[in-house]
Write a protein that holds these residues in place. Structure first.
Motif, short mmCIF file in Angstrom:
data_model
loop_
_atom_site.label_atom_id
_atom_site.label_comp_id
_atom_site.label_asym_id
_atom_site.label_seq_id
_atom_site.Cartn_x
_atom_site.Cartn_y
_atom_site.Cartn_z
N LYS A 16 0.83 -1.21 0.00
CA LYS A 16 0.00 0.00 0.00
C LYS A 16 0.86 1.26 0.00
CE LYS A 16 -2.76 -1.52 3.38
NZ LYS A 16 -3.83 -1.56 4.39
N GLU A 17 1.91 1.27 0.81
CA GLU A 17 2.80 2.43 0.85
C GLU A 17 3.50 2.64 -0.49
OE1 GLU A 17 5.33 1.53 4.16
OE2 GLU A 17 3.80 2.10 5.63
N THR A 18 3.91 1.55 -1.11
CA THR A 18 4.57 1.64 -2.42
C THR A 18 3.61 2.17 -3.47
OG1 THR A 18 6.05 -0.19 -1.84
CG2 THR A 18 5.80 0.33 -4.18
N LEU A 19 2.38 1.67 -3.46
CA LEU A 19 1.39 2.14 -4.42
C LEU A 19 1.14 3.63 -4.26
CD1 LEU A 19 -1.16 -0.82 -4.27
CD2 LEU A 19 0.49 -0.32 -6.09
N LYS A 20 1.09 4.08 -3.01
CA LYS A 20 0.88 5.50 -2.74
C LYS A 20 2.05 6.32 -3.28
CE LYS A 20 -1.05 6.82 1.12
NZ LYS A 20 -1.31 7.14 2.53
N SER A 21 3.27 5.82 -3.07
CA SER A 21 4.44 6.57 -3.54
C SER A 21 4.52 6.60 -5.06
CB SER A 21 5.73 5.98 -2.95
OG SER A 21 6.02 4.73 -3.54
N THR A 27 -8.33 2.04 -8.79
CA THR A 27 -9.06 1.94 -10.06
C THR A 27 -8.12 1.53 -11.19
OG1 THR A 27 -10.62 3.61 -9.29
CG2 THR A 27 -10.56 3.19 -11.66
N THR A 28 -6.95 2.15 -11.24
CA THR A 28 -5.96 1.81 -12.27
C THR A 28 -5.52 0.36 -12.12
OG1 THR A 28 -5.18 4.09 -12.31
CG2 THR A 28 -3.69 2.42 -13.20
N LEU A 29 -5.26 -0.06 -10.88
CA LEU A 29 -4.85 -1.44 -10.65
C LEU A 29 -5.95 -2.41 -11.06
CD1 LEU A 29 -3.12 -0.97 -7.19
CD2 LEU A 29 -2.00 -1.45 -9.38
N ALA A 30 -7.19 -2.06 -10.74
CA ALA A 30 -8.31 -2.92 -11.10
C ALA A 30 -8.40 -3.09 -12.61
CB ALA A 30 -9.62 -2.34 -10.55
N GLN A 31 -8.20 -2.00 -13.34
CA GLN A 31 -8.23 -2.08 -14.80
C GLN A 31 -7.11 -2.98 -15.33
OE1 GLN A 31 -8.01 2.07 -15.79
NE2 GLN A 31 -10.23 2.35 -15.66
N LYS A 32 -5.93 -2.83 -14.77
CA LYS A 32 -4.79 -3.64 -15.22
C LYS A 32 -5.00 -5.12 -14.90
CE LYS A 32 -1.22 -0.09 -14.92
NZ LYS A 32 -0.36 -0.25 -16.05
N LYS A 50 -6.10 -14.22 -3.42
CA LYS A 50 -5.89 -14.53 -4.84
C LYS A 50 -5.60 -13.25 -5.64
CE LYS A 50 -8.09 -16.76 -8.78
NZ LYS A 50 -9.30 -17.41 -9.28
N THR A 51 -6.39 -12.23 -5.42
CA THR A 51 -6.18 -10.95 -6.12
C THR A 51 -4.89 -10.31 -5.64
OG1 THR A 51 -8.55 -10.66 -6.42
CG2 THR A 51 -7.19 -8.69 -6.65
N PHE A 52 -4.57 -10.45 -4.36
CA PHE A 52 -3.33 -9.88 -3.84
C PHE A 52 -2.12 -10.51 -4.52
CE2 PHE A 52 0.12 -9.38 -0.70
CZ PHE A 52 0.13 -7.99 -0.64
N LEU A 53 -2.14 -11.81 -4.71
CA LEU A 53 -1.04 -12.48 -5.40
C LEU A 53 -0.93 -12.02 -6.85
CD1 LEU A 53 -1.40 -16.08 -3.92
CD2 LEU A 53 0.31 -14.35 -3.35
N ARG A 54 -2.07 -11.81 -7.49
CA ARG A 54 -2.06 -11.28 -8.86
C ARG A 54 -1.49 -9.86 -8.87
NH1 ARG A 54 -7.51 -11.36 -11.64
NH2 ARG A 54 -6.20 -10.66 -13.35
N LEU A 55 -1.82 -9.08 -7.86
CA LEU A 55 -1.30 -7.71 -7.74
C LEU A 55 0.22 -7.73 -7.58
CD1 LEU A 55 -1.65 -4.65 -7.39
CD2 LEU A 55 -2.23 -5.08 -5.02
N LEU A 56 0.72 -8.63 -6.74
CA LEU A 56 2.17 -8.75 -6.56
C LEU A 56 2.86 -9.11 -7.87
CD1 LEU A 56 2.48 -10.61 -3.13
CD2 LEU A 56 2.79 -8.18 -3.60
N TYR A 63 6.58 -3.11 -12.82
CA TYR A 63 7.31 -2.07 -12.10
C TYR A 63 8.60 -2.58 -11.49
CZ TYR A 63 2.90 0.34 -12.71
OH TYR A 63 1.78 0.91 -13.26
N ASN A 64 8.92 -3.86 -11.75
CA ASN A 64 10.14 -4.46 -11.23
C ASN A 64 10.23 -4.35 -9.71
OD1 ASN A 64 12.47 -5.96 -11.65
ND2 ASN A 64 13.77 -4.16 -11.76
#
Length: 107
Positions: A16-21, A27-32, A50-56, A63-64
């Motif tokens: 969450k902190e990384t996404l904020k930075s 919304t953007t993440l959901a689209q991706k 499951k979604t968290f693992l996809r997000l990672l 974004y490496n």
């Protein structure tokens, strides 16, 4: 009935902190990820693994960024702090140079 929390929320917090930075919103993440914003929100709260693992995976591929525990030890934090201090020193030099140029232009 309370929802189950993940065993380790530190990874969720770091994500969450990384996404904020990075100024990445849900919304953007959901689209991706081709899911709803609600699913991303649940993933970040730790209630949709499951979604968290996809997000990672998305963060690693696009974004490496790697949030494995082994790659984010205290040594990394100290190294980052040292690099930031070095950058601050260099920025100070740049600002000083800019001020000198301004003075020269006034003459």
């Amino acid at each position: 009935m309370p929802k189950k929390a993940p065993a380790d929320l530190t990874v969720h917090t770091r994500v969450k902190e990384t996404l904020k930075s990075l100024n990445l919103d849900q919304t953007t993440l959901a689209q991706k990820l081709e899911v709803t914003q609600t699913m991303v929100s649940m993933a970040l709260r730790g209630t949709n693994q499951k979604t968290f693992l996809r997000l990672l995976t998305l963060l690693k591929n696009e974004y490496n960024l790697d949030f494995n525990e082994s790659s984010t030890g205290g040594d990394d934090i100290e190294m980052i702090k040292a690099e930031l201090q070095d950058l601050q020193g260099k920025m100070g030099e740049v600002l000083k140079g800019i001020e000198e140029l301004k003075e020269m232009m006034k003459k």
